[in-house]
Design a protein around this motif. Structure first.
Motif, mmCIF file in Angstrom:
data_model
loop_
_atom_site.group_PDB
_atom_site.id
_atom_site.type_symbol
_atom_site.label_atom_id
_atom_site.label_comp_id
_atom_site.label_asym_id
_atom_site.label_seq_id
_atom_site.Cartn_x
_atom_site.Cartn_y
_atom_site.Cartn_z
ATOM 1 N N UNK A 290 0.948 -1.238 -0.039
ATOM 2 C CA UNK A 290 -0.022 -0.116 0.067
ATOM 3 C C UNK A 290 0.728 1.138 -0.126
ATOM 4 N N UNK A 291 0.208 2.432 0.014
ATOM 5 C CA UNK A 291 0.942 3.620 0.124
ATOM 6 C C UNK A 291 1.664 3.836 1.357
ATOM 7 N N UNK B 59 4.806 6.255 -2.653
ATOM 8 C CA UNK B 59 3.568 7.300 -2.348
ATOM 9 C C UNK B 59 2.449 7.022 -2.958
ATOM 10 N N UNK B 60 1.301 7.872 -2.667
ATOM 11 C CA UNK B 60 -0.097 7.444 -2.954
ATOM 12 C C UNK B 60 -0.217 7.521 -4.517
ATOM 13 N N UNK B 61 0.456 6.654 -5.490
ATOM 14 C CA UNK B 61 0.504 6.778 -6.824
ATOM 15 C C UNK B 61 -0.897 6.542 -7.233
ATOM 16 N N UNK C 269 0.809 -1.662 -6.493
ATOM 17 C CA UNK C 269 0.310 -0.752 -5.437
ATOM 18 C C UNK C 269 -1.038 -1.394 -4.970
ATOM 19 N N UNK C 270 -1.138 -1.657 -3.776
ATOM 20 C CA UNK C 270 -2.362 -2.182 -3.084
ATOM 21 C C UNK C 270 -3.202 -1.043 -2.575
ATOM 22 N N UNK C 271 -4.516 -1.101 -2.877
ATOM 23 C CA UNK C 271 -5.558 -0.060 -2.144
ATOM 24 C C UNK C 271 -5.656 -0.488 -0.704
ATOM 25 N N UNK C 272 -5.414 0.277 0.371
ATOM 26 C CA UNK C 272 -5.552 0.055 1.606
ATOM 27 C C UNK C 272 -7.121 -0.092 2.183
ATOM 28 N N UNK C 273 -7.111 -1.337 2.902
ATOM 29 C CA UNK C 273 -8.456 -1.626 3.338
ATOM 30 C C UNK C 273 -8.903 -0.692 4.455
#
Length: 923
Positions: free
Chosen positions: A19-20, A65-67, A92-96
């Motif tokens: 994740x970011x 970073x939050x790409x 890049x994984x999306x934060x749950x």
């Protein structure tokens, strides 16, 4: 371009997804000469230069970073190398999102907070002291990255509860796009909150002032009255009575409210206990959760909970926490033992081994679990190899015999077959050894054993080697282990144990080689080694094709180990085994070929073609070509192998055996020439009616006579000398055999000796009767050279001799026209020699006798002129010189007339003596 000016190249990133704000380690080449040289770093399109920490020219650490992109490349830019490239990518994984009741691996520091509204020291939730919106207006988050704010405001924070609170940071972070009117309203809200707080405190004080003043006035009056009476210390005074009244009032109050206060204290205690249980329920439930997760196999969850508990309560001084934490440690100790047992359990996959080692590392297990696993795997592989041999030995003793297998379609999904398939795909061809045919063969147990042994080695040794490589480079441990220094400790241990592991690999390869030697080359082992690695009771030596199959299998093992990049010095013992197996295969194949050639005599059918050759030379050549084809794979020199035909000993042995094979075939021909009619088996003889070459000159019930067999063998000998041996020399050279000249010379010499012997035998059978009939025929009817009538023509003895020669010509021509000049030349030599002797033995001739003798000698010489040699020329000349000269023209004319009449009368019979393109063979 020098190395320092090459563009950056990213070859690895760990982890490769997250994740970011995930911390990653970037590895590659030419990643800059220093921190100042690094001018750009982007991951998935987001600039990560602010968080980048340059470690070396091959390593950079940063936070993702939050790409916007889910997956992208890692691009590094440097002053020295410019814009770089990447061979890997990051996902890049999306934060749950985590709800209030959801479990999370993130926790806050649980410290005591004080409620400012009361004087009671009471721990409350830290979130309860944080107003959700202190300004009282809508929060409008801007797009300013947190990292930029940290760079602009170092050492401060936008959290209003922090000691380093910065109002500017807070406004930029939460109200960067808020209007000025809204901000003015927020300032007014702050003033109102401050006013209400101040007014509340002041009103509380004002409301209690009158009570305070009344109490103070009452106490002052009492004090003044007591001083004026002077009775404050006298028994029964007002002071004493007041104290008694107050005490009784207090006791009465205590009696009245004791039960209520007791219940209140008990409720407070229960409430405090529930608060503690609720607040620290993670610790109290942890032993049971550990037990449950162990049963489910969720070891990662157990390790994370243990790390959390250890960080919070590892150094606690609270007795109840100590007791619960001790129980947690007990459960973790049992888990360590369980994981170690699973790690040392065999068989197991490489993935499971790495997983258990990582678990034990994160649980801080004592000792070195990775090395314990390597040692256990080593012993297990050795045991598998030895048990494989014992299994086949026991099967052999109980008489199970060989297993019937279809060698063209072996369906076993073994490691060996997988390696074969992989290797064949890489080379574009099949590695499988060609089989003699598609019939089912019985695979010898030694060959089965080698295949089973190869399955063990190829199936287990690669994982064993990969486990060691992971142990060396520290990839067995998680990030927790890396932070705790276990990676460096592992690398240090690996360096110290490098020699021990080398000995393990040597022991495995030596065990493999000795087991194969015990099955196939027992003479190369000592008596002690034979007791350990031998024991095979089979007395039958493996044939060349099976040895080739074994060599092929051992080569596959060697290639599989080389592909693992095992050092060559550890594999040299396998190369030595391959060399001896190839040498042994060469000698065995040559010996078996000699046996096959010896049996070719049984296949002679005596059917000749137009050249007088039977199928025997072709069968011999085919046998030799098949032998060389079968030796193609064993003699092939693979990378790192020695050309066995360049070794002096192997070269000499191969040359001697090849010469022996040639001699064996020559002996076959000699045996065929000595067989009588009763020894010849004609049951297998057949004539191919569709082939004119095989049918020429043969009758329906053809059966070769002894003289015809001699001629056929002589024809075969000539063909061997002129064609077969030369073809064999080319085949030998094509397949890399050396010393072909020696083989050819000795083979030709042996054939020539047989040829001369058989030719003399045939000439003796055919020439002696003809030569022996001359003298009786000359003097038949008491003929006398000194007293004879006028010649009227050639006498019958000479005609009979010529007919006998014609018979021999026909017999030879029927078999091979190439033998005709050689045979007739020798017969003519014998006849000429006999005629010369007979003429020289006559003491005197009459004129008619001289004419008769000269007529017969000239007639014989002229008829066989095409087959005269220098020796027969000389004999005829000596015979004529022994006769009186004809001085009379009438005598000479009579001689010519009689000679021409003879030639005319026997023209048809004498046609076979006409000159042809076939020249006499000089021997």
């Amino acid at each position: 371009m020098s190395r320092a000016h090459q563009p950056p190249l990213v070859t690895g990133i760990s982890p490769n997804e997250g994740t970011s704000w995930t911390k990653v380690t970037i590895r590659g080449e030419n990643l800059g000469t220093g921190p100042a040289d690094l001018v750009g770093l982007s991951i998935c399109g987001h600039n990560c230069l602010l968080t980048a920490e340059w470690m070396s020219a091959s390593k950079i650490v940063c936070h993702v970073g939050p790409a916007k992109d889910d997956k992208g490349e890692i691009i590094v830019s440097t002053k020295s190398g410019g814009h770089g490239t990447s061979t890997v990518s990051f996902k890049l994984l999306k934060a749950e999102k985590i709800g209030i009741l959801d479990q999370s691996a993130v926790w806050v520091d649980e410290m005591n907070y004080y409620d400012m509204r009361t004087d009671r020291n009471k721990g409350i939730s830290p979130l309860s002291l944080r107003p959700s919106n202190p300004l009282g207006i809508d929060v409008d988050k801007g797009k300013v990255p947190l990292k930029d704010l940290e760079a602009i405001f170092p050492g401060v924070s936008g959290d209003f509860t922090s000691e380093n609170f910065s109002a500017t940071w807070y406004l930029i972070e939460n109200h960067s796009v808020t209007s000025f009117d809204q901000l003015r309203m927020a300032a007014s809200n702050l003033k109102k909150q401050a006013t209400r707080k101040n007014e509340g405190s002041l009103a509380y004080v004002k409301g209690g002032l009158s009570t305070f003043f009344e109490a103070q006035d009452a106490l002052a009056a009492i004090h003044q009255r007591l001083e004026s009476d002077g009775t404050e210390k006298v028994e029964g005074s007002m002071t004493q009575r007041l104290e008694n009244v107050l005490n009784r009032a207090s006791d009465t109050a205590d009696t009245l409210f004791q039960e209520v206060l007791g219940r209140k204290d008990k409720a407070d205690s229960t409430r405090n206990a529930l608060n503690v249980l609720q607040r620290f329920k993670f610790l109290f439930n942890l032993p049971l959760n550990i037990e449950r997760n162990i049963h489910k196999g969720d070891y990662d969850v157990v390790i994370n909970d243990y790390e959390k508990a250890k960080s919070l309560f590892g150094n606690t001084e609270v007795p109840v926490f100590k007791k619960v934490y001790a129980e947690v440690e007990t459960r973790i100790g049992a888990l360590r033992s369980l994981l170690l047992d699973k790690l040392l359990e065999t068989p197991s996959t490489l993935h499971d081994q790495k997983r258990y080692i990582r678990y034990l590392s994160d649980l801080h297990a004592p000792g070195d679990p990775a090395w314990q696993c390597i040692y256990a795997q080593h012993k297990w592989i050795l045991g598998l190899m030895q048990n494989c041999k014992e299994e086949f030995i026991n099967d052999q003793r109980v008489g199970l015999g060989a297993i019937a297998l279809d060698l063209e379609g072996d369906p076993r999904p073994s490691a060996l077959s997988r390696i074969r398939d992989t290797a064949s795909l890489k080379r574009g061809c099949s590695l499988r050894t060609p089989r003699p045919s598609t019939r089912r063969y019985e695979m010898p147990q030694q060959v089965q054993f080698v295949e089973k042994l190869s399955d063990v080695v190829i199936g287990q040794l690669p994982n064993f080697w990969k486990l060691w490589i992971s142990y060396v480079n520290g990839s067995l441990f998680s990030e927790t282990g890396e932070k705790s220094g276990q990676v460096e400790k592992s690398k240090k241990n690996a360096r110290q144990r490098q020699n021990d592991f080398k000995k393990m690999i040597e022991e495995v390869t030596h065990r493999l080689v000795k087991l194969v030697r015990g099955a196939l080359l027992p003479s190369t082992l000592t008596e002690l080694e034979l007791r350990l690695y031998g024991g095979w009771e089979s007395k039958t030596e493996l044939t060349g094709p099976w040895l080739t199959h074994v060599i092929h299998t051992v080569r596959i093992i060697f290639e599989a180990l080389v592909a693992l990049e095992i050092p060559n010095d550890l594999l040299q013992v396998i190369q030595d085994l391959l060399l001896e197996l190839r040498h042994h295969c060469l000698l065995v194949t040559l010996h078996h070929t000699a046996e096959d050639v010896k049996r070719l005599a049984e296949k002679e059918d005596w059917v000749v073609d137009n050249e007088g050759i039977t199928s025997l030379p072709a069968q011999f050549e085919q046998c030799m070509v098949q032998m060389l084809q079968s030796l193609k794979e064993p003699m092939e020199t693979k990378p790192g192998e020695v050309n066995i035909l360049q070794l002096d000993q192997a070269q000499d042995q191969a040359s001697e055996l090849c010469v022996d094979i040639m001699r064996v075939f020559v002996n076959c021909l000699e045996q065929l020439s000595n067989k009588t009619d009763g020894d010849i088996d004609t049951s297998h003889i057949s004539v191919d009616l569709a082939s004119p070459d095989s049918f020429s000159g043969l009758q329906e019930d053809f059966c070769a006579t002894p003289e015809q067999r001699l001629l056929i063998i002589l024809s075969n000998c000539q063909y061997l000398e002129k064609h077969t041996f030369l073809n064999m020399a080319e085949h030998f050279e094509k397949h890399g055999f050396t010393g072909t000249d020696k083989i050819t010379q000795m083979s030709v010499h042996a054939v020539k000796e047989l040829d001369e012997s058989l030719f003399d035998a045939y000439i003796e059978r055919k020439s002696d009767p003809i030569v022996g009939s001359l003298e009786p025929g000359i003097y038949a009817g008491y003929f006398d050279w000194r007293d004879c009538s006028t010649p009227t023509g050639v006498r019958n003895y000479l005609k009979e001799a010529l007919v006998n020669i014609i018979t021999v010509h026909a017999e030879v021509f029927t078999v091979s026209k190439e033998l005709v000049p050689r045979v007739l030349t020798r017969i003519v030599d014998g006849v000429a020699e006999e005629m010369s002797r007979l003429m020289q033995c006559v003491s005197s001739f009459s004129m008619n006798g001289a004419i008769q003798a000269r007529l017969e000698i000239n007639a014989l010489r002229d008829v066989v002129a095409s087959y005269l040699s220098s020796e027969s020329h000389a004999n005829f000349k000596q015979a004529l010189e022994a006769l009186p000269q004809l001085h009379s023209g009438a005598d000479q004319k009579l001689l010519e007339e009689l000679l021409n009449r003879f030639k005319s009368s026997m023209q048809l019979q004498l046609t076979c003596f006409q000159p042809s393109n076939v020249q006499p063979v000089k021997r």
